[in-house]
Design an enzyme around this catalytic site. Structure first.
Site, PDB file in Angstrom:
ATOM      1  N   HIS A  36      -4.590  25.308  -8.701  1.00 53.89           N
ATOM      2  CA  HIS A  36      -3.507  26.058  -9.007  1.00 53.89           C
ATOM      3  C   HIS A  36      -2.283  25.684  -7.901  1.00 53.89           C
ATOM      4  O   HIS A  36      -2.508  25.034  -6.916  1.00 53.89           O
ATOM      5  CB  HIS A  36      -3.684  27.723  -9.000  1.00 53.89           C
ATOM      6  CG  HIS A  36      -4.179  28.037  -7.695  1.00 53.89           C
ATOM      7  ND1 HIS A  36      -5.376  27.919  -7.219  1.00 53.89           N
ATOM      8  CD2 HIS A  36      -3.203  28.659  -6.796  1.00 53.89           C
ATOM      9  CE1 HIS A  36      -5.616  28.468  -6.031  1.00 53.89           C
ATOM     10  NE2 HIS A  36      -4.313  29.004  -5.648  1.00 53.89           N
ATOM     11  N   HIS A  54       1.971  22.948  -3.156  1.00 49.85           N
ATOM     12  CA  HIS A  54       0.675  21.903  -2.998  1.00 49.85           C
ATOM     13  C   HIS A  54      -0.398  22.521  -3.825  1.00 49.85           C
ATOM     14  O   HIS A  54      -0.326  23.649  -4.240  1.00 49.85           O
ATOM     15  CB  HIS A  54       0.342  21.897  -1.619  1.00 49.85           C
ATOM     16  CG  HIS A  54      -0.086  23.192  -0.929  1.00 49.85           C
ATOM     17  ND1 HIS A  54       0.564  24.053  -0.425  1.00 49.85           N
ATOM     18  CD2 HIS A  54      -1.435  23.448  -0.959  1.00 49.85           C
ATOM     19  CE1 HIS A  54      -0.117  24.972   0.154  1.00 49.85           C
ATOM     20  NE2 HIS A  54      -0.963  24.824  -0.328  1.00 49.85           N
TER      21      HIS A  54
END
Length: 186
Positions: free
Chosen positions: A41, A127
């Site tokens: 995620h 990220h």
């Protein structure tokens, strides 16, 4: 105790492609804990432990701010680390530069602050965490990161409030979903 966070949901087909990449990366990069591919995620706001009323308020505010937010394209396009260069704490996949993602994060972050949450103040560094805690026999070699081509495009179409279930695999359980407007539906 469960922790909660809002995140950009990575589509299932992208998670499956990343699963194959992770299998190869594990052979070269010995980290102690690898993230299950279903748990991949993009964190937008980490809330931590939270009382139900604050969560409800955050969901209401996030939902209100996202009602007119559009879906947008992103790409996973590289690798990086957080922590010491010779013994990193976090191994991650980088994302293409995206003003839409920066704006989405700002909207979610602000809504959570308005709901009464005190959030992380470090600058947003988008990220996808892949692994944690280097345990290699030799020091980590950052030069090897450039040898791993990654280029997976996807549409970010949903923000999700997740609950962490430490004993489960995968460990992130969706609590509430917020669909972003599909670009072709405007």
């Amino acid at each position: 105790m469960s922790h909660y966070f809002f995140a950009g949901k990575i589509p299932s087909e992208t998670k499956l492609a990343m699963k194959n990449n992770i299998i190869e990366l594990k052979k070269q990069f010995p980290f102690r804990r690898w993230v299950h591919h279903e748990d991949l995620h993009i964190t937008l706001a980490f809330l931590g432990a939270a009382p139900e009323d604050k969560l409800e308020r955050a969901c209401s505010l996030v939902g209100g701010t996202l009602v007119k937010a559009d879906s947008f394209s992103l790409a996973i396009n590289g690798l990086g680390i957080f922590g010491r260069k010779d013994s990193p704490r976090v191994f991650w996949a980088s994302l293409s530069k995206s003003e839409e993602l920066t704006n989405l994060r700002a909207s979610v972050f602000t809504a959570c602050e308005e709901a009464g949450f005190q959030l992380e103040t470090r600058p947003f560094s988008p990220h996808v965490t892949l692994a944690r805690n280097w345990e290699g026999e030799f020091p980590f070699n950052p030069g090897k990161l450039d040898e791993q081509p990654l280029n997976l495009g996807f549409m970010l179409e949903e923000v999700v409030l997740y609950r962490t279930n430490i004993e489960s695999t995968p460990k992130y359980e969706p609590v509430q979903r917020f669909r972003l407007t599909a670009l072709n539906q405007q």
